[in-house]
Design a protein around this motif. Structure first.
Motif, mmCIF file in Angstrom:
data_model
loop_
_atom_site.group_PDB
_atom_site.id
_atom_site.type_symbol
_atom_site.label_atom_id
_atom_site.label_comp_id
_atom_site.label_asym_id
_atom_site.label_seq_id
_atom_site.Cartn_x
_atom_site.Cartn_y
_atom_site.Cartn_z
ATOM 1 N N ALA A 73 26.337 -30.949 16.963
ATOM 2 C CA ALA A 73 27.111 -30.335 18.045
ATOM 3 C C ALA A 73 28.598 -30.305 17.690
ATOM 4 O O ALA A 73 29.291 -29.313 17.964
ATOM 5 C CB ALA A 73 26.886 -31.087 19.353
ATOM 6 N N GLN A 74 29.096 -31.374 17.090
ATOM 7 C CA GLN A 74 30.501 -31.406 16.674
ATOM 8 C C GLN A 74 30.777 -30.346 15.616
ATOM 9 O O GLN A 74 31.805 -29.672 15.664
ATOM 10 C CB GLN A 74 30.867 -32.792 16.137
ATOM 11 C CG GLN A 74 31.035 -33.847 17.199
ATOM 12 C CD GLN A 74 31.336 -35.216 16.609
ATOM 13 O OE1 GLN A 74 31.045 -35.490 15.444
ATOM 14 N NE2 GLN A 74 31.917 -36.081 17.416
ATOM 15 N N ASP A 75 29.861 -30.217 14.651
ATOM 16 C CA ASP A 75 30.034 -29.198 13.615
ATOM 17 C C ASP A 75 30.033 -27.801 14.223
ATOM 18 O O ASP A 75 30.853 -26.959 13.847
ATOM 19 C CB ASP A 75 28.933 -29.320 12.561
ATOM 20 C CG ASP A 75 29.077 -30.572 11.714
ATOM 21 O OD1 ASP A 75 30.173 -31.170 11.710
ATOM 22 O OD2 ASP A 75 28.085 -30.957 11.047
ATOM 23 N N ALA A 76 29.121 -27.552 15.157
ATOM 24 C CA ALA A 76 29.061 -26.238 15.807
ATOM 25 C C ALA A 76 30.336 -25.971 16.599
ATOM 26 O O ALA A 76 30.888 -24.861 16.541
ATOM 27 C CB ALA A 76 27.834 -26.158 16.714
ATOM 28 N N ALA A 77 30.817 -26.973 17.316
ATOM 29 C CA ALA A 77 32.045 -26.808 18.087
ATOM 30 C C ALA A 77 33.227 -26.548 17.157
ATOM 31 O O ALA A 77 34.075 -25.686 17.435
ATOM 32 C CB ALA A 77 32.301 -28.046 18.943
ATOM 33 N N ARG A 78 33.288 -27.277 16.055
ATOM 34 C CA ARG A 78 34.372 -27.081 15.084
ATOM 35 C C ARG A 78 34.316 -25.662 14.514
ATOM 36 O O ARG A 78 35.358 -24.998 14.369
ATOM 37 C CB ARG A 78 34.250 -28.108 13.957
ATOM 38 C CG ARG A 78 35.444 -28.160 13.042
ATOM 39 C CD ARG A 78 35.331 -29.241 11.966
ATOM 40 N NE ARG A 78 34.949 -30.533 12.499
ATOM 41 C CZ ARG A 78 33.799 -31.159 12.204
ATOM 42 N NH1 ARG A 78 32.924 -30.610 11.410
ATOM 43 N NH2 ARG A 78 33.532 -32.341 12.732
ATOM 44 N N ASP A 79 33.116 -25.179 14.218
ATOM 45 C CA ASP A 79 32.963 -23.816 13.704
ATOM 46 C C ASP A 79 33.398 -22.780 14.740
ATOM 47 O O ASP A 79 34.062 -21.791 14.397
ATOM 48 C CB ASP A 79 31.515 -23.552 13.282
ATOM 49 C CG ASP A 79 31.100 -24.380 12.066
ATOM 50 O OD1 ASP A 79 31.995 -24.914 11.367
ATOM 51 O OD2 ASP A 79 29.882 -24.497 11.822
ATOM 52 N N GLN A 80 33.037 -23.012 15.997
ATOM 53 C CA GLN A 80 33.435 -22.074 17.050
ATOM 54 C C GLN A 80 34.950 -22.073 17.243
ATOM 55 O O GLN A 80 35.557 -21.021 17.447
ATOM 56 C CB GLN A 80 32.738 -22.437 18.361
ATOM 57 C CG GLN A 80 31.261 -22.129 18.370
ATOM 58 C CD GLN A 80 30.578 -22.579 19.655
ATOM 59 O OE1 GLN A 80 31.188 -23.220 20.500
ATOM 60 N NE2 GLN A 80 29.307 -22.225 19.787
ATOM 61 N N ILE A 81 35.561 -23.233 17.185
ATOM 62 C CA ILE A 81 37.013 -23.323 17.323
ATOM 63 C C ILE A 81 37.694 -22.601 16.163
ATOM 64 O O ILE A 81 38.660 -21.844 16.358
ATOM 65 C CB ILE A 81 37.471 -24.797 17.417
ATOM 66 C CG1 ILE A 81 37.017 -25.397 18.748
ATOM 67 C CG2 ILE A 81 38.981 -24.927 17.246
ATOM 68 C CD1 ILE A 81 37.181 -26.901 18.838
ATOM 69 N N GLU A 82 37.193 -22.822 14.972
ATOM 70 C CA GLU A 82 37.762 -22.157 13.796
ATOM 71 C C GLU A 82 37.621 -20.644 13.906
ATOM 72 O O GLU A 82 38.564 -19.898 13.610
ATOM 73 C CB GLU A 82 37.091 -22.666 12.514
ATOM 74 C CG GLU A 82 37.648 -22.079 11.243
ATOM 75 C CD GLU A 82 39.122 -22.380 11.014
ATOM 76 O OE1 GLU A 82 39.808 -21.530 10.417
ATOM 77 O OE2 GLU A 82 39.601 -23.454 11.436
ATOM 78 N N ALA A 83 36.454 -20.173 14.360
ATOM 79 C CA ALA A 83 36.244 -18.732 14.529
ATOM 80 C C ALA A 83 37.192 -18.180 15.594
ATOM 81 O O ALA A 83 37.768 -17.091 15.421
ATOM 82 C CB ALA A 83 34.792 -18.456 14.906
ATOM 83 N N ALA A 84 37.379 -18.909 16.693
ATOM 84 C CA ALA A 84 38.294 -18.468 17.746
ATOM 85 C C ALA A 84 39.727 -18.429 17.234
ATOM 86 O O ALA A 84 40.481 -17.490 17.547
ATOM 87 C CB ALA A 84 38.189 -19.389 18.958
ATOM 88 N N ASN A 85 40.118 -19.407 16.440
ATOM 89 C CA ASN A 85 41.466 -19.414 15.860
ATOM 90 C C ASN A 85 41.664 -18.235 14.912
ATOM 91 O O ASN A 85 42.723 -17.596 14.907
ATOM 92 C CB ASN A 85 41.747 -20.729 15.141
ATOM 93 C CG ASN A 85 41.987 -21.878 16.099
ATOM 94 O OD1 ASN A 85 42.346 -21.658 17.251
ATOM 95 N ND2 ASN A 85 41.779 -23.095 15.626
ATOM 96 N N GLN A 86 40.648 -17.952 14.105
ATOM 97 C CA GLN A 86 40.743 -16.806 13.194
ATOM 98 C C GLN A 86 40.821 -15.497 13.975
ATOM 99 O O GLN A 86 41.578 -14.593 13.616
ATOM 100 C CB GLN A 86 39.550 -16.788 12.232
ATOM 101 C CG GLN A 86 39.602 -17.885 11.196
ATOM 102 C CD GLN A 86 38.364 -17.904 10.314
ATOM 103 O OE1 GLN A 86 37.436 -17.129 10.503
ATOM 104 N NE2 GLN A 86 38.348 -18.809 9.340
ATOM 105 N N ARG A 87 40.026 -15.390 15.046
ATOM 106 C CA ARG A 87 40.056 -14.199 15.887
ATOM 107 C C ARG A 87 41.440 -14.050 16.534
ATOM 108 O O ARG A 87 42.004 -12.951 16.585
ATOM 109 C CB ARG A 87 38.958 -14.303 16.950
ATOM 110 C CG ARG A 87 38.520 -13.001 17.512
ATOM 111 C CD ARG A 87 37.244 -13.084 18.366
ATOM 112 N NE ARG A 87 37.186 -14.197 19.310
ATOM 113 C CZ ARG A 87 36.357 -15.234 19.201
ATOM 114 N NH1 ARG A 87 35.502 -15.306 18.197
ATOM 115 N NH2 ARG A 87 36.374 -16.198 20.096
#
Length: 117
Positions: A73-87
């Motif tokens: 769950a932490q990895d998924a959240a980190r990936d989502q945050i990174e994707a949102a930052n890139q967006r």
């Protein structure tokens, strides 16, 4: 009287032998009971020790599974945050590239960028 004395002594000897045999038998039975009780206690202790070990192993497995799920769950959240930052970075670059119309308001193109966020 001598004859009665011998018979009495014989009866006394027989009675003493019976009593001594009875005491020895009771002592033997007590020893057997003590051994059986000790064996039963040992078996009971071993059974419960094994049950506790099973329970501990199950608890450790559950903790490990929960930890794996938490890490996923932490990895998924980190990936989502990174994707949102890139967006957000991409949208900021698009915003900067839009022309400034000088009206002081938000243009239609900028509103569309805000809606994408």
């Amino acid at each position: 009287m001598n004859r009665y004395l011998v018979i009495g002594l014989g009866a006394l000897a027989i009675t003493a032998a019976i009593v001594w045999g009875g005491v020895a038998a009771v002592s033997k039975v007590e020893s057997l009971v003590d051994k059986a009780a000790a064996s039963a206690r040992s078996e009971r202790d071993n059974y419960w020790r094994a049950e506790i070990e099973k329970s501990n192993a199950a608890a450790q497995a559950k903790i490990a599974e929960t930890l794996k799920q938490t890490m996923a769950a932490q990895d998924a959240a980190r990936d989502q945050i990174e994707a949102a930052n890139q967006r957000a970075d991409a949208l900021e670059k698009q915003n900067v590239s839009l022309p400034d119309d000088g009206t002081g308001g938000i243009s239609r193109a900028r509103v569309r960028l805000l809606n994408q966020r």
